[in-house]
Write an enzyme that holds these catalytic residues in place. Structure first.
Site, PDB file in Angstrom:
ATOM      1  N   ARG A 107       0.825  -1.210   0.000  1.00  0.00           N
ATOM      2  CA  ARG A 107       0.000   0.000   0.000  1.00  0.00           C
ATOM      3  C   ARG A 107       0.855   1.254   0.000  1.00  0.00           C
ATOM      4  O   ARG A 107       0.337   2.377  -0.082  1.00  0.00           O
ATOM      5  CB  ARG A 107      -0.917   0.026   1.240  1.00  0.00           C
ATOM      6  N   TYR A 138       0.702   4.235  -2.543  1.00  0.00           N
ATOM      7  CA  TYR A 138      -0.423   5.162  -2.336  1.00  0.00           C
ATOM      8  C   TYR A 138      -0.211   5.981  -1.056  1.00  0.00           C
ATOM      9  O   TYR A 138      -0.224   7.205  -1.078  1.00  0.00           O
ATOM     10  CB  TYR A 138      -1.712   4.351  -2.247  1.00  0.00           C
ATOM     11  N   GLY A 172       2.979   8.063  -1.208  1.00  0.00           N
ATOM     12  CA  GLY A 172       2.789   9.071  -2.262  1.00  0.00           C
ATOM     13  C   GLY A 172       1.937  10.221  -1.738  1.00  0.00           C
ATOM     14  O   GLY A 172       2.254  11.399  -1.918  1.00  0.00           O
ATOM     15  N   ARG A 189     -13.455  -2.553  -3.891  1.00  0.00           N
ATOM     16  CA  ARG A 189     -13.690  -1.901  -2.605  1.00  0.00           C
ATOM     17  C   ARG A 189     -14.935  -2.499  -1.971  1.00  0.00           C
ATOM     18  O   ARG A 189     -15.788  -3.071  -2.644  1.00  0.00           O
ATOM     19  CB  ARG A 189     -13.817  -0.395  -2.782  1.00  0.00           C
ATOM     20  N   VAL A 190     -15.016  -2.329  -0.660  1.00  0.00           N
ATOM     21  CA  VAL A 190     -15.979  -3.143   0.056  1.00  0.00           C
ATOM     22  C   VAL A 190     -17.433  -2.814  -0.298  1.00  0.00           C
ATOM     23  O   VAL A 190     -18.245  -3.731  -0.497  1.00  0.00           O
ATOM     24  CB  VAL A 190     -15.692  -3.108   1.577  1.00  0.00           C
ATOM     25  N   ASN A 196     -18.119  -3.980  -3.962  1.00  0.00           N
ATOM     26  CA  ASN A 196     -18.082  -5.450  -4.019  1.00  0.00           C
ATOM     27  C   ASN A 196     -19.348  -6.062  -3.428  1.00  0.00           C
ATOM     28  O   ASN A 196     -19.994  -6.901  -4.049  1.00  0.00           O
ATOM     29  CB  ASN A 196     -16.893  -5.980  -3.205  1.00  0.00           C
ATOM     30  N   GLY A 212     -14.089 -10.212   9.548  1.00  0.00           N
ATOM     31  CA  GLY A 212     -15.098  -9.170   9.334  1.00  0.00           C
ATOM     32  C   GLY A 212     -15.242  -8.240  10.530  1.00  0.00           C
ATOM     33  O   GLY A 212     -16.120  -7.381  10.569  1.00  0.00           O
ATOM     34  N   ASP A 259      -3.870  -4.644   6.019  1.00  0.00           N
ATOM     35  CA  ASP A 259      -5.258  -4.160   6.066  1.00  0.00           C
ATOM     36  C   ASP A 259      -5.509  -3.519   7.439  1.00  0.00           C
ATOM     37  O   ASP A 259      -5.415  -4.195   8.467  1.00  0.00           O
ATOM     38  CB  ASP A 259      -6.208  -5.342   5.862  1.00  0.00           C
ATOM     39  N   ARG A 271     -10.809   2.026  11.479  1.00  0.00           N
ATOM     40  CA  ARG A 271     -10.642   3.353  10.929  1.00  0.00           C
ATOM     41  C   ARG A 271     -11.885   4.187  11.207  1.00  0.00           C
ATOM     42  O   ARG A 271     -12.987   3.808  10.826  1.00  0.00           O
ATOM     43  CB  ARG A 271     -10.346   3.309   9.440  1.00  0.00           C
TER      44      ARG A 271
END
Ligand code: NAD
Ligand code: UDP
Ligand code: UDP
Length: 328
Positions: free
Chosen positions: A149, A152, A155, A193-194, A197, A214, A280, A284
């Site tokens: 990751r 990203y 960056g 993405r969740v 998806n 989960g 992961d 968040r």
């Protein structure tokens, strides 16, 4: 002789304007009476996202890659150009870093030359896998600099550094928004993405792919709320630079999200466990006290209201030829 009347419309550049968030922002700015220049290289964005804006007299579309210099005359810049979904930004990680870093240098150079105000779409990923919860802006983050990751996360961190150095060194008027997970119509159906998806899987009657147990959490902000926050941030006094968190603080476990999607779509889909991707983040949730205080901004659209609108979008399907994928 009649005198020519020059437009007093704000000229606004939106990089990444053909993307999910960018297309909603372009629409909002046009509705607010701005002259909008949408710049995009269509890496993950698509012309279909802005097809309804093409033809409006104050909308202009330019195919351009922000890693190359750009010479235009504008008053404000929203810098959104960057793939945002892991499968997109990991497709060509070197290009992802270039987009964030070279892209930031170019738009900052442009802002410096034309004295434009400039806003960076940063991300909650600058916090990495956070050890502080919820995350206030003062938290410096916990990022793996060599992981998958990192192209990203690092960056975007470097772009923030550049914004603050142009602010200190060249006295630019900057704004930095740290955007948390955002969802809504025009998300890419297969960006991995969740929300996209789960909705697509539920509508097809396929099992919902829950990674890990989960129990990891995310907070989901509806795109209209986010756009309101970005517009308010751009309009805020020059001495308010951010960084400022933007997201919906209501936190859900991924399993709860899966159950909500099944319920709202009326699907018979079951839940299927899949391995958790590396790095992961476990939790968040934005601390949005600063945005509330400085911008008077609080998200208003709950998941229970925003998810059905998103489901409707996916239910209608995209027109033929609009297969969302990495367009290269
Ligand atoms: P998106 O992929 O739909 O939009 C990004 C747009 O940038 C696309 O239209 C893409 O074609 C364009 N782009 C990519 N590289 C480019 C380049 N080199 N030159 C020109 N255009 C380029 O993603 P999004 O979800 O709309 O994200 C927009 C911005 O918001 C991104 O900067 C992203 O990092 C940030 N952000 C999004 C989220 C989210 O949950 N969606 C969260 C945090 C931050
Ligand atoms: N730049 C641009 N458009 C402009 C002005 C500058 O794309 O209108 C680019 C330019 O190519 C340069 C970068 O922005 O590489 C940084 O510009 P700056 O003036 O800060 O630095 P310098 O030109 O001195 O390297
Ligand atoms: N996730 C999941 N199933 C999916 C896609 C994602 O369980 O089909 C999980 C993923 O592991 C992460 C969370 O949902 O914990 C959010 O993932 P997403 O890629 O949407 O965003 P990000 O990880 O960047 O917050």
């Amino acid at each position: 002789m009649t005198q020519r009347v020059y437009s007093t419309r704000r000229r606004v550049l939106v990089t990444g304007g053909a993307g999910f968030i960018g297309s909603h922002l372009c629409e909002r700015l046009l509705d607010d009476g701005c002259d909008v220049l949408c710049v995009d290289n269509f890496f993950t964005g698509t012309k279909d996202n802005i097809a309804h804006l093409v033809g409006r007299p104050h909308f202009e579309l330019m195919r351009h890659d922000v890693t190359f210099p750009l010479y235009v005359e504008v008053d404000e810049i929203y810098n959104l150009a960057c793939p945002a979904a892991p499968i997109h930004y990991q497709y060509d990680p070197v290009q992802t870093t270039k987009t964030s870093v070279h892209g930031a240098i170019n738009v900052l150079g442009l802002a410096k030359r034309v004295k434009a105000k400039i806003l960076q779409a940063s991300t909650s990923e600058v916090y990495g896998d956070p050890q502080v919860h919820p995350q206030p802006e003062a938290y410096w983050g916990h990022v793996n600099p060599i992981g998958l990751r990192a192209c990203y996360d690092e960056g975007k961190r470097c772009a923030e550094t550049l914004f603050f150095d142009y602010y200190r060194q060249h006295k630019l008027r900057i704004k930095v928004a740290r955007i948390f997970n955002t969802y809504g119509p025009r998300m890419h159906p297969n960006d991995g993405r969740v929300v996209s998806n789960f909705v697509v899987q539920a509508l097809k009657g396929e099992p919902l792919s829950v990674y890990g147990d989960g129990g990891q959490t995310r907070s989901f902000c509806y795109v209209d709320d986010l756009v309101e926050g970005l517009v308010r941030l751009m309009a805020s006094p020059d001495d308010f630079t951010g960084p400022v968190n933007m997201g919906n603080p209501v936190e859900f476990t991924i399993l709860e999200l899966a159950q909500k999607v099944v319920e709202l779509t009326g699907s018979k889909s079951k839940i299927e466990r899949k391995p958790l991707p590396s790095d992961d983040p476990k939790q968040r949730q934005p601390d949005i006290a600063l945005a509330q205080e400085k911008l008077g901004w609080t998200p208003k659209i709950a998941l229970a209201e925003g998810l059905p609108k998103t489901i409707d979008y996916f239910r209608q399907g995209r027109p033929e030829g609009q297969t969302p994928s990495v367009h290269r």
